[in-house]
Design a protein around this motif. Sequence first.
Motif, PDB file in Angstrom:
ATOM      1  N   GLY A   1       0.922   4.179  -2.778  1.00  0.00           N
ATOM      2  CA  GLY A   1       0.589   5.570  -2.445  1.00  0.00           C
ATOM      3  C   GLY A   1      -0.630   5.763  -1.572  1.00  0.00           C
ATOM      4  N   HIS A   2      -1.022   4.747  -0.800  1.00  0.00           N
ATOM      5  CA  HIS A   2      -2.168   4.904   0.103  1.00  0.00           C
ATOM      6  C   HIS A   2      -1.889   6.028   1.106  1.00  0.00           C
ATOM      7  CE1 HIS A   2      -5.377   4.166   2.859  1.00  0.00           C
ATOM      8  NE2 HIS A   2      -5.793   3.084   2.220  1.00  0.00           N
ATOM      9  N   GLU A   3      -2.835   6.978   1.171  1.00  0.00           N
ATOM     10  CA  GLU A   3      -2.579   8.154   1.998  1.00  0.00           C
ATOM     11  C   GLU A   3      -2.801   7.918   3.489  1.00  0.00           C
ATOM     12  OE1 GLU A   3      -4.840  10.890  -0.355  1.00  0.00           O
ATOM     13  OE2 GLU A   3      -3.160  11.158  -1.741  1.00  0.00           O
TER      14      GLU A   3
ATOM     15  N   ASN B   1       0.814  -1.219   0.000  1.00  0.00           N
ATOM     16  CA  ASN B   1       0.000   0.000   0.000  1.00  0.00           C
ATOM     17  C   ASN B   1       0.847   1.268   0.000  1.00  0.00           C
ATOM     18  OD1 ASN B   1      -2.688  -0.954  -0.077  1.00  0.00           O
ATOM     19  ND2 ASN B   1      -2.570  -1.538   2.067  1.00  0.00           N
TER      20      ASN B   1
END
Lengths: 254, 444
Positions: A49-51, A45
């Motif tokens: 680029g999971h914020e 993730n």
Amino acid sequence: MIEIKNLHANVEGKEILQGINLKVNAGEIHAIMGPNGSGKSTLANVLAGHEGYEVTEGSVSFNGKDLLDMAPEDRAREGLFLAFQYPVEIPGISNATFLQTALNEIRKYNGQPELSPKEFLDLIKEKSEILNMDSSLLSRAVNQGFSGGEKKRNEILQMLTINPKLAILDETDSGLDIDALKIVSQGVNAFRSDDNAVIVVTHYQRLLDYIVPDFVHVLFHGKIIKSGNKDLALELEEKGYDWLTKGSLETQNV
Amino acid sequence: MASKTKNANAKSWYIDNFFDFQKKLNGQSGSFINESRIEAIDKLKNTDFPTLKDEEWKYTNITPILNHEFKSPLLTGNPEINAGLVKQSLYTGFDSHLLVFVNGIFSEEFSDLSGIPQGVTINSLNKLIETDPDLIKQYFEKVEYINTFNLVNTAFAYDGFVVIIPDNVILKKPVQILYLTGHKNETVLSAARNLIVAGENSQAKIITNYRPVYDNTYFSNFVTKVFAGDNSVIDIYKLQNESEKAYHIETTKIEQQQKSIVNHHSYSFGGKLVRNDINVKLNGEFIESHLYGLYLGNDNQHIDTHTFIDHAKPNCMSNELYKGILDDNSRGVFSGKILVEQEAQKTNAFQSNKSILLSDNAHADSKPQLEIYADDVKCSHGATVGNIDETAYFYIRSRGVPSNIAKSMLIRAFANDVLEPVNISALSETLSHQIFEHLHRAEI
Ligand SMILES: Nc1ncnc2c1ncn2[C@@H]1O[C@H](COP(=O)(O)OP(=O)(O)OP(=O)(O)O)[C@@H](O)[C@H]1O
Ligand SMILES: [Mg+2]
């Protein structure tokens, strides 16, 4: 292809990745294994680029570019693809429309012309045949009401259609029956080339019989504690993780 | 104190205005409907407008409405309408019977009453009062009253639409009613009383479409009555596209007889302050009532929906699904009351209200109320307020889709179960498109 250096990441203040180092070259397949909760999906993730995850230290270079600096959509357009452990349902958006939008956005970014509806249709027909996928799944809403196996297959269909440079497959094998496992592996092998790379996250040696890795890494407590060739997976299958993790904890305690 | 004065001022405005209005009525002043007007204005003298202290109005401050002096179009005169405006205001892509009203007054010129099947009535209330008063008299209570705005409606309504489907008739084409409202330099009051009657075994689809003539302040105040006879099927689409400065209040009362099905779809796009009351009485066995609603808010829009489902008889089902998509400083209110009377055994009653907030300043209120006097019933209700689903948002973007389109996809996904039951396919596409347009979002 990708070089991860001393990567640390937090979620909700808790450090999950505690210094990951990993280099993957074009043409290679890497397997990442490790017990539940060790941070495999978190790594996947974070790379996509999971914020929700905060990178606190380290760097990731992707084909010479700073990956961590990019929005998730730009990472995808630069050639990174994550097959989700839990693919998401999107009611009201057809699978074909979704994939066509994605593909054309990626093509636009790379200066390629968008595909016409006809070209796109031919392309996904070809790819879904590789995966033995029922064409009705294309007109249905994205993943909605798909069986577990159909969702996983759909992730691979997306991968084949988008044709990324680096594919990260997060437990794509879980929930697949034996036949589906073979078909999905065939799909991945059809995708492989000297120009791209694959990272497979898995719990099972079984998958690695079909998708043979060049390297196997064991992730534990947010760190790669052991790397080896495909024989390491066989050894893990036999002995479990205990023999590795005990040592690791001792080293940590020193 | 201030609100008391405003209340009194607004009341005396309508009461004083009523005399001027009466003078303009000419022929209609002797009709049965005028008795209701006089009764309503008498009742208004002893009734206050609601305040935030009223349980039914505690989330909706109506002071902005009281601050304006809204006038009947009989007193302001009606604006000139051209065919272009009518054309661009209509829902298209399907055939329909068409009734056009300007500030609540029938416009024969722009309506299309050709090809109405034998025995079916699709017409203006005002015309029918002249030509066939007995046909409609039976359906009109003198004063429909659930709130003070209904009194203003009854006092000042001059016209409205009437659709009556005889027994055993299936109306193929939908009826589209276009309410065009607004005045160039007056704050106009458009009050209309509408009637839908579906005879036994009959079927009809009715679309009410509310659009502005000018994008300025006006007040649409409607009362709509619906009678669904035995075994009838009525689909009602309420598509509210008023001016962004408009006030819109409508009370819809639906009475269903045995084995009838009513599908009420409500889409709220326009309006500054909007209040919909939908009251359904299930007055026979084996009835189905489906209420679907989607309300979209931007800027400072305030959209309030109140429903009241009265299960009076056994073996019926009601299903409510209301969804809000709220951006900017908008506020959505949903209050849903379900009453299951003692006699109404084996009732199934479901209610769901979900909202997503697209901005930190958007707000949603939800108030379910269940009153159950029967013991063998299945009732459920649920309310959620949330933001866009982060995991789904990430999933879509991880495929290379830009964030604005990813958001649009999630908005479309959220609206999906309300849109799905729309059974006029061209309409469903237009509504989907309107969602993105109203929220100023990228099309998908
Ligand atoms: N969003 C989150 N909020 C809180 N904790 C999280 C979140 N995401 C991950 N974690 C925690 O981080 C740790 C690592 O989770 P992760 O999903 O990366 O494990 P994994 O190695 O993929 O496990 P599995 O083999 O079960 O899929 C777990 O303890 C998990 O609970
Ligand atoms: Mg995982």
